[in-house]
Design a protein around this motif. Structure first.
Motif, PDB file in Angstrom:
ATOM      1  N   ALA A 424      -0.676  -2.533  -8.730  1.00 21.63           N
ATOM      2  CA  ALA A 424       0.762  -2.773  -8.889  1.00 21.63           C
ATOM      3  C   ALA A 424       1.534  -1.460  -8.872  1.00 21.63           C
ATOM      4  O   ALA A 424       2.624  -1.370  -8.280  1.00 21.63           O
ATOM      5  CB  ALA A 424       1.024  -3.522 -10.199  1.00 21.63           C
ATOM      6  N   ASN A 426       0.665   1.296  -7.331  1.00 24.10           N
ATOM      7  CA  ASN A 426       0.661   1.777  -5.940  1.00 24.10           C
ATOM      8  C   ASN A 426       1.730   1.085  -5.118  1.00 24.10           C
ATOM      9  O   ASN A 426       2.397   1.712  -4.286  1.00 24.10           O
ATOM     10  CB  ASN A 426      -0.715   1.557  -5.307  1.00 24.10           C
ATOM     11  CG  ASN A 426      -1.739   2.560  -5.784  1.00 24.10           C
ATOM     12  OD1 ASN A 426      -1.404   3.665  -6.204  1.00 24.10           O
ATOM     13  ND2 ASN A 426      -3.001   2.197  -5.738  1.00 24.10           N
ATOM     14  N   GLN A 427       1.879  -0.209  -5.338  1.00 26.05           N
ATOM     15  CA  GLN A 427       2.908  -0.951  -4.613  1.00 26.05           C
ATOM     16  C   GLN A 427       4.303  -0.462  -5.003  1.00 26.05           C
ATOM     17  O   GLN A 427       5.184  -0.334  -4.149  1.00 26.05           O
ATOM     18  CB  GLN A 427       2.771  -2.444  -4.900  1.00 26.05           C
ATOM     19  CG  GLN A 427       3.692  -3.318  -4.065  1.00 26.05           C
ATOM     20  CD  GLN A 427       3.438  -4.801  -4.282  1.00 26.05           C
ATOM     21  OE1 GLN A 427       2.600  -5.178  -5.108  1.00 26.05           O
ATOM     22  NE2 GLN A 427       4.137  -5.645  -3.557  1.00 26.05           N
ATOM     23  N   ASP A 430       4.594   3.211  -3.541  1.00 25.40           N
ATOM     24  CA  ASP A 430       4.235   3.344  -2.129  1.00 25.40           C
ATOM     25  C   ASP A 430       3.184   4.434  -1.933  1.00 25.40           C
ATOM     26  O   ASP A 430       3.292   5.292  -1.059  1.00 25.40           O
ATOM     27  CB  ASP A 430       5.485   3.651  -1.283  1.00 25.40           C
ATOM     28  CG  ASP A 430       5.227   3.450   0.205  1.00 25.40           C
ATOM     29  OD1 ASP A 430       4.323   2.681   0.551  1.00 25.40           O
ATOM     30  OD2 ASP A 430       5.924   4.098   1.016  1.00 25.40           O
ATOM     31  N   THR A 432      -1.334   5.404  -2.535  1.00 24.95           N
ATOM     32  CA  THR A 432      -2.680   4.832  -2.597  1.00 24.95           C
ATOM     33  C   THR A 432      -3.486   5.621  -3.615  1.00 24.95           C
ATOM     34  O   THR A 432      -4.420   6.351  -3.272  1.00 24.95           O
ATOM     35  CB  THR A 432      -3.370   4.871  -1.216  1.00 24.95           C
ATOM     36  OG1 THR A 432      -2.458   4.392  -0.224  1.00 24.95           O
ATOM     37  CG2 THR A 432      -4.615   3.998  -1.207  1.00 24.95           C
TER      38      THR A 432
END
Length: 857
Positions: A424, A426-427, A430, A432
């Motif tokens: 979540a 990372n989302q 934006d 990794t």
């Protein structure tokens, strides 16, 4: 004690490890060197210090007595620690939960910071890679930017002996790639053949020395190769690029890391047709690789005057160029009046680093407060231990050991929390980010982080508890009077001060974003889309336009040089009547072929739109925005002549300013040229009487009619405009997340303290109820001391937050004025949250049965 056997055995092995280090190392230097030899990489200095401390500590124990005696003592301490945790279940859960949440929050932020600091650091030649930048004075301001002339790369290779090689990278191109029936849009760049020699992007297939030597060769990333060829081998196969021809795949790059400033899906050789020798055309990126041991100062001195030496324009006399190192691209590339300010993204990194420290500190403060609050239960234990000969340092070690044990349990839980929350996060960011499970550095750092947290959290309680005097403790007179200022009160105030600062910052960031979003754009962005032109679409544009207008899906359309949300081109040096010779205004250049006003809903304040059909001479027409009119100072602008790029443009209209680039900055002076300037995009105003999906379906079918190979992808202007706020929205969301986390941890501690205070004053509450005290009055009595601390936190936090946000807002020309209501509302929210946290315990204690409260009396 069988249920503790497994845990005790594990800890024993850990102690034996540190003991073996200490007994084999004769001095502190040897211990540090031993820590270094644990792994080839250099360990963090704080981890070395902790290993050194533990080694000396356990080594000292071994020297003072037999190992058997030490192990018996250690087992006794461990049993006491476990018993204390189990006896005080509620406090243990609060302590462990608070520490786990705080450690998890800090770890996630540290992973994010590590990613930011590692940008572009994977290149083998990172210490020798520089990017060429311009520095020049415009309108009394020194401007800096990184677009350079195309001729610069070959010039520095030829004339500067310190330069090993230079490579160029043009602006990204988004083209349609096809392999058989499979079509994909890929975005990539044109580069010089030596690109893969300067930058370390590893090839999975192909030779980096020759992969880009052929004009018809192309290098794909692994992800792009899968899109086009699936699981088949890509090297040697042919791909077709719409309107560009066929290319042979000469290499497949490993997928780009998530910490690179360069982003592309393919590489192809620089097109010779793109070359020009004009020193005034700044339209590419130039990267320079210096030779080993080259003098950077000598190169900078030569770069400073290179444009003056080769450019023929007198305007280059005050023009300087310089090299900017790769290590500063991501974090520091913010300039003011030609000088690096030290700001930029590094400010955000420092901010979140500070937040990580505060989150961990707040979690540790909970532990300190609850441990000292429960000190009465451990006071007699300390007194008896001192009477039978226990030294203060051994008591300190005992209590530090207990806090490290709690930190270890919390650390394990924190790792689980981090692993669950990373997708979540990372989302949201934006990125990794991931936990490097196979990295020894990570595990050593994790152990060190847990030990550091344990020592930090347990330091004050350890020294506080070990300082009790046996005589006073055993007489029950060890407690101090209720002072106005106590360490516990200071720590609670510190906790809520940080939490309130974050709340205030979150509110101000949101207000600034909303303020910019509500700013008038100057055009109607709803139901407006754009598509990129292809060769076939360009050839059949007149027929395509007629079909779209007759279909009922489009109300109007126009071709432009770039999307309405992007500023692709700037130019200076135009000439007009009455121009100040010292004027060097940089104009945004936009191009249309007619109908832009109707399509985008622009507002004209004078004249008309460009209309090629009715006025053929409008191919050299120009429209000014209000900011350009102020610069040119025309009393009657219509019909005025502007000379630029060797052409004479005549003014046909003036429009109100509209936002082309940043909604946070003033609108630049703009010239909207006729189609002689070049076209690349078509904007289409959709018919609101139909649904968007119906309109898109019709538009796509018409595009396919005139270009069957065209991969239709529509871009909504309103969505692209909203994307301009992405960084600020992300910052605001993260600030809100961390503010909530800080409040949660602080409230856990407050709940624990309220629980303890209710227990400690249970007899007083019973007496008050017997004497007629109401539940409300007793609840107020138990709550008011905590609320005073939160109010004090608000008073301290407000000026600190105001100063920080004033500095943050300075980066935006279009910004809000901070209102006092923000501070009042944030303080009120914090007070309400604190009140809700402690009210449960206060009301529960106030409603307790006085008979039970006074039974012991």
């Amino acid at each position: 004690m069988q249920r503790y056997w497994f845990a005790i055995t594990l800890v024993e092995y850990g102690v034996m490890f540190f003991d073996s280090i200490a007994t084999r190392c004769r001095n502190a230097q040897a211990i540090v060197m031993k820590a270094h030899r644990l792994h080839s990489a250099v360990l963090p200095i704080w981890l070395i210090v902790i290993i050194r401390y533990l080694g000396i500590l356990f080594g000292t124990f071994s020297k003072r007595g037999t190992n058997l005696k030490f192990w018996l003592m250690f087992k006794n301490y461990l049993k006491i620690a476990f018993r204390s945790l189990i006896r005080n279940k509620a406090f243990s859960v609060i302590n462990i939960t608070g520490l786990a949440i705080g450690m998890a929050g800090a770890v996630i932020i540290l992973l994010w910071i590590q990613n930011e600091l590692s940008y572009d650091q994977f290149h083998v030649n990172k210490d020798r890679i520089y990017e060429a930048w311009n520095r020049v004075s415009f309108d009394g301001k020194v401007m800096t930017w990184n677009a350079t002339p195309k001729v610069l790369a070959r010039t520095v290779e030829r004339d500067l002996p310190e330069v090993e090689q230079a490579t160029r990278v043009n602006w990204p191109n988004r083209w349609v790639f096809s392999v058989g029936d499979r079509e994909q849009f890929l975005e990539g760049v044109q580069v010089d053949p030596n690109f893969l020699k300067v930058f370390s992007f590893p090839l999975l297939e192909g030779n980096p020395e020759s992969a880009l030597n052929n004009m018809n060769s192309i290098v794909l990333t692994e992800k792009a190769a899968v899109k086009l060829f699936g699981k088949e081998e890509a090297v040697g196969k042919t791909v077709r690029i719409l309107n560009q021809g066929n290319f042979t795949v000469s290499g497949v790059l490993k997928n780009l890391p998530n910490n690179t400033s360069l982003d592309f899906e393919y590489l192809m050789q620089w097109r010779k047709a793109n070359d020009d020798a004009e020193w005034g055309n700044n339209n590419t990126h130039t990267f320079v690789l210096l030779k080993r041991n080259a003098s950077v100062a000598a190169v900078q001195a030569q770069m400073k005057t290179i444009k003056q030496r080769y450019g023929q324009d007198p305007g280059f006399n005050n023009w300087q160029m310089f090299l900017y190192p790769i290590s500063r691209w991501r974090l520091y590339s913010q300039f003011e009046d030609g000088k690096e300010t030290g700001g930029g993204r590094i400010t955000l990194v420092k901010l979140f680093g500070t937040i990580a420290v505060f989150i961990l500190l707040i979690a540790c403060i909970n532990f300190m407060n609850l441990s000292t609050a429960k000190s009465e239960q451990r006071a007699k234990e300390v007194g008896i231990r001192k009477i039978v000969g226990a030294q203060k340092k051994l008591l300190v070690v005992q209590f530090l050991g207990e806090s490290i044990l709690v930190a270890f349990i919390a650390g394990v839980i924190a790792i689980v929390i981090v692993n669950l929350c990373l997708p979540a996060f990372n989302q949201l960011t934006d990125k990794t980010l991931f936990i490097p499970w196979d990295s020894l550095d990570f595990w050593l750092s994790a152990v060190g982080f847990i030990l550091l947290t344990g020592v930090l959290a347990g330091s004050y309680p350890a020294f506080f508890l070990s300082s009790f005097r046996p005589a006073k403790v055993l007489k029950g007179a060890f407690k101090k009077a209720n002072a106005l200022v106590t360490p516990r009160k200071v720590l609670v105030v510190f906790q809520f001060t940080i939490a309130i600062i974050l709340i205030i910052c979150t509110v101000i960031v949101k207000e600034q974003i909303d303020y910019a979003k509500d700013r008038r754009t100057g055009y109607e962005k709803n139901s407006l889309i754009y598509c990129y032109l292809s060769e076939d679409i360009e050839k059949n544009y007149s027929s395509l336009k007629n079909d779209l207008m007759n279909s009922g899906a489009a109300l109007s359309l126009t071709r432009t040089s770039s999307p309405l949300t992007q500023d692709w081109n700037g130019q200076w040096g135009q000439k007009w009547e009455g121009k100040d010779p010292n004027d060097k205004t940089d104009f945004s250049i936009f191009v249309e072929d007619g109908g832009l006003g109707k399509t985008a809903g622009l507002r004209f304040v004078a004249g008309r739109d460009i209309d090629i059909a009715q006025y053929p001479a409008d191919s050299l027409a120009v429209i000014l925005n209000e900011s350009a009119l102020k610069v040119m100072k025309f009393n009657n602008p219509i019909g005025q002549i502007i000379e630029a790029s060797g052409l004479r443009w005549h003014v046909v209209g003036v429009i109100k300013d509209f936002i082309l680039s940043s909604p946070y900055q003033p609108v630049k002076p703009m010239l909207i040229d006729g189609p002689k300037g070049g076209l690349a995009v078509v904007h289409i105003k959709l018919n609101n009487k139909n649904t968007t999906s119906q309109n898109i379906k019709v538009v796509e079918s018409i595009f396919k009619k005139y270009s069957p190979e065209y991969l239709f992808v529509n871009n909504f202007v309103d969505e692209e405009y909203a994307a301009k706020f992405a960084d600020e929205v992300r910052t605001g969301t993260l600030a809100a997340l961390f503010a909530g986390l800080t409040i949660l941890i602080s409230c856990l501690g407050l709940f624990g303290l309220a629980t303890y205070m209710a227990e400690a004053r249970i007899k007083e509450i019973g007496v008050r109820k017997v004497l007629g005290g109401s539940a409300f009055n007793i609840s107020v009595l138990l709550s008011k001391d905590f609320l005073k601390l939160v109010i004090m936190s608000t008073i301290i936090a407000s000026p600190v937050a105001w100063s920080a946000m004033q500095k943050w807002l300075q980066d935006y020309n279009y910004r809000i004025t901070i209102s006092w209501m923000v501070f009042a509302a944030s303080g009120l929210v914090a007070i309400l949250i604190a009140l809700l946290t402690i009210s449960y315990q206060a009301i529960r204690a106030a409603n307790s049965d006085p008979v039970k409260c006074l039974r012991a009396e």
